[in-house]
Design a protein around this motif. Structure first.
Motif, PDB file in Angstrom:
ATOM      1  N   SER A  71       0.496  -1.317  -0.001  1.00 37.79           N
ATOM      2  CA  SER A  71       0.061   0.206   0.058  1.00 37.79           C
ATOM      3  C   SER A  71       0.739   1.153  -0.026  1.00 37.79           C
ATOM      4  O   SER A  71       0.410   2.433  -0.417  1.00 37.79           O
ATOM      5  CB  SER A  71      -0.768   0.084   1.123  1.00 37.79           C
ATOM      6  OG  SER A  71      -2.166   0.706   0.713  1.00 37.79           O
ATOM      7  N   ASP A 238     -10.121   6.684  -3.195  1.00 37.15           N
ATOM      8  CA  ASP A 238      -8.800   6.722  -2.435  1.00 37.15           C
ATOM      9  C   ASP A 238      -7.899   6.354  -3.651  1.00 37.15           C
ATOM     10  O   ASP A 238      -7.537   5.050  -4.018  1.00 37.15           O
ATOM     11  CB  ASP A 238      -8.793   5.770  -1.281  1.00 37.15           C
ATOM     12  CG  ASP A 238      -7.437   5.522  -0.475  1.00 37.15           C
ATOM     13  OD1 ASP A 238      -6.331   5.991  -1.119  1.00 37.15           O
ATOM     14  OD2 ASP A 238      -7.521   5.438   0.671  1.00 37.15           O
ATOM     15  N   LYS A 265       3.734   8.320  -3.206  1.00 35.05           N
ATOM     16  CA  LYS A 265       3.822   6.650  -3.620  1.00 35.05           C
ATOM     17  C   LYS A 265       4.077   6.485  -5.133  1.00 35.05           C
ATOM     18  O   LYS A 265       4.856   5.973  -5.645  1.00 35.05           O
ATOM     19  CB  LYS A 265       2.305   5.888  -3.063  1.00 35.05           C
ATOM     20  CG  LYS A 265       2.241   6.150  -1.417  1.00 35.05           C
ATOM     21  CD  LYS A 265       0.787   5.573  -1.172  1.00 35.05           C
ATOM     22  CE  LYS A 265       0.793   5.616   0.462  1.00 35.05           C
ATOM     23  NZ  LYS A 265      -0.502   5.168   1.030  1.00 35.05           N
TER      24      LYS A 265
HETATM   25  C1  LIG Z   1      -1.024   5.554   2.346  1.00 37.89           C
HETATM   26  C2  LIG Z   1      -2.748   5.310   1.957  1.00 37.89           C
HETATM   27  C3  LIG Z   1      -3.608   6.353   2.784  1.00 37.89           C
HETATM   28  C4  LIG Z   1      -2.981   7.699   3.174  1.00 37.89           C
HETATM   29  O1  LIG Z   1      -1.954   8.202   2.497  1.00 37.89           O
HETATM   30  P1  LIG Z   1      -0.729   9.224   3.626  1.00 37.89           P
HETATM   31  O2  LIG Z   1      -0.216   9.989   2.202  1.00 37.89           O
HETATM   32  O3  LIG Z   1      -0.149   8.234   4.129  1.00 37.89           O
HETATM   33  O4  LIG Z   1      -1.757   9.950   4.311  1.00 37.89           O
HETATM   34  C5  LIG Z   1      -4.773   6.086   2.102  1.00 37.89           C
HETATM   35  N1  LIG Z   1      -5.413   5.112   1.944  1.00 37.89           N
HETATM   36  C6  LIG Z   1      -4.514   4.104   1.534  1.00 37.89           C
HETATM   37  C7  LIG Z   1      -5.029   2.969   0.684  1.00 37.89           C
HETATM   38  C8  LIG Z   1      -3.146   4.282   1.465  1.00 37.89           C
HETATM   39  O5  LIG Z   1      -2.227   3.186   1.220  1.00 37.89           O
END
Ligand SMILES: *Cc1c(COP(=O)(O)O)cnc(C)c1O
Length: 491
Positions: A71, A238, A265
């Motif tokens: 993730s 998301d 990411k």
């Molecule tokens: C990483 C993540 C988030 C939150 O993102 P941040 O940048 O860490 O605040 C939300 N949903 C999923 C599925 C994630 O992997």
């Protein structure tokens, strides 16, 4: 064995600094301003360099080894991004400068917005949010504002699947809306019957992660979106898992009304101790006016002969500012450099290789580890860290043992709907030999779990510190470094 700490190395009278000759007249400091009790260590420059370089090497990092943290898309952070962000015109600009002197920076922000629009299939983008969770908050506040504007404040319910990241329900609650959890069905999709049952006049929207946190593409995503829209709700995407979709599927085309991107990411800006995040939000037409602002815009030049002029504008019904100044501009430059160095065909290749790598790992591991939702995965998958006949072995033991093989552990105990979850995401930047070495290590650990379980229980064995009490480490943080204080804290 740990090397001695910097205070233990101190030798009185050994200076590691040299002040330049003063270019102003010397003056005495006022009485109370001189402190003699700081006991700063006295070391040579070389000793200081070795101390900090050694410390920097005690942690696992993407630049030192494989980091399959599900993730989180721990892909390589190309160094060309850093070069771009350090160009003096970017690095030394000040957000309060007049826009006429910031045209290059504003042009980068504007172009990045354009690229994210194109990749996501959206009508507008705001680069303001500082992280994925912050993008979620911005998105849900936009959905809330949209319903209020249309005279439907009773729409206060947000549906969140049980496989969702914890930030989804947290965001909803922080926005003053109500969370209702949706179960997943046997194939890991949103349970359509449960969704239908929640579609009423209080529905504000649904938060959907696609591919979801099991690494699975939502098989009836269009039906899910249609159900929510037909019942007056909006769909929040998301976008943390966009790495699987780049250049292949555009969330806007699927009907998602708003989605956050995690630049740290999908777009390779450093994270995990490496720098601040950035969570731009993209929206379809109906939410463009609600975007957090200001956003970068192309303004009319004073004459047609002049090049386009960039500025910052506030959308007309904006939910407001969610971050000071321009957001995390340094991350915008890095993400822009990443996108431009791959180009449009490169975007698609990223997703294809990320998905191929994950399926390669899944194929290599499904004999040794249980995989509860064993479908073609996207960019990651979830296995179980538990074994028939050895109930004392947990996912955490597998993860700690992996450190002895030189790998960062996968994500543990998430998503919550899988027992002893090990969520594995290789990303596109890893080579086949690395993936093969990881498969071999995981297989060896599965064998050790049966033959020598104590090896796993006691792991890690080869790191500077052994297994830590993670609860204590978080609750009773000891930040002192002088030996005497450390001894006192240990009591
Ligand atoms: C990483 C993540 C988030 C939150 O993102 P941040 O940048 O860490 O605040 C939300 N949903 C999923 C599925 C994630 O992997």
């Amino acid at each position: 064995m740990l090397e001695p700490l910097i205070y233990e190395l101190s030798t009185p009278g050994r200076p590691g600094h040299r002040f330049p000759d003063p270019d102003v007249p010397l003056a005495d400091l006022p009485e109370g301003m001189i402190r003699q009790d700081l006991m700063l260590p006295e070391l040579s420059e070389l000793e200081v360099v070795r101390h900090f370089v050694r410390l920097s090497q005690l942690n696992h990092a993407i630049d030192t080894g494989f980091y399959p943290l599900g993730s989180c898309s721990m892909k390589y952070n190309p160094k060309v991004n850093e070069d771009a962000a350090r160009l003096p015109g970017f690095a030394h600009s000040h957000p309060l400068q007049d826009p006429s002197t910031q045209q290059g920076s504003l042009a980068v922000m504007y172009s990045l917005q354009d690229w994210l629009k194109e990749v996501g299939g959206f009508a507008g983008i705001s680069l303001q949010p500082a992280a994925g969770a912050h993008g979620e908050l911005s998105g849900i506040l936009m959905i809330r504002a949209y319903h209020r504007d249309r005279g439907q404040p009773q729409r206060n319910k947000i549906l969140v699947p049980d496989s969702a990241h914890g930030t989804n329900p947290a965001t909803t609650t922080m926005s003053g809306l109500r969370v209702v959890e949706l179960p997943s069905d046997a194939r890991g999709n949103v349970d359509l019957e449960a969704l239908r049952a929640e579609c009423d006049e209080t529905l504000a929207g649904l938060m959907l992660t696609n591919p979801n946190t099991l690494g699975l593409f939502e098989e009836r995503v269009q039906e899910v979106v249609r159900l929510v829209h037909d019942n007056g709700g909006l769909v929040y995407g998301d976008g943390a898992n966009m790495n699987a979709l780049l250049g292949v599927v555009r969330p806007g085309d699927l009907g998602f009304d708003v989605l956050h991107f995690n630049l740290h990411k999908t777009f390779s800006t450093p994270h995990g101790g490496g720098g601040p995040g950035a969570g731009p939000v993209g929206v379809r037409d109906l939410l463009v006016d609600y975007l957090p602002g200001p956003v970068a815009a192309e303004l009319e030049p004073e004459s047609e002969a002049l090049p386009p002029l960039y500025g910052l504008v506030m959308p007309t019904k904006s939910i407001g500012r969610v971050k000071a100044f321009h957001g995390h501009f340094g991350m915008h430059v890095r993400a822009y450099a990443f996108i431009r160095s791959h180009g449009k065909p490169g975007m698609r290749a990223i997703a294809e290789h990320a998905v191929l790598n994950a399926n390669y790992l899944l194929a290599g591991l499904r004999q040794s580890y249980r995989v509860p939702f064993d479908r073609r995965c996207m960019h990651e998958f979830v296995a179980e860290g538990r074994f028939e006949g050895v109930p004392e072995i947990h996912a955490l033991d597998v993860s700690k043992r992996l450190m002895d093989y030189g790998f960062h552990p996968p994500t543990n105990y998430f998503p919550l709907i899988v027992r002893e979850a090990l969520m594995i995401e290789p990303t596109e930047t890893e080579s086949k030999p690395t993936l093969d070495a990881f498969i071999e290590a995981m297989k060896a650990i599965a064998e050790e779990a049966h033959s020598e379980p104590e090896l796993l229980k006691g792991a890690p064995h080869g790191t500077p510190f052994g297994r830590l009490d993670e609860v204590q480490a978080a609750k009773q943080l000891v930040l002192c470094c002088r030996p005497a204080e450390l001894e006192r804290a240990a009591l």
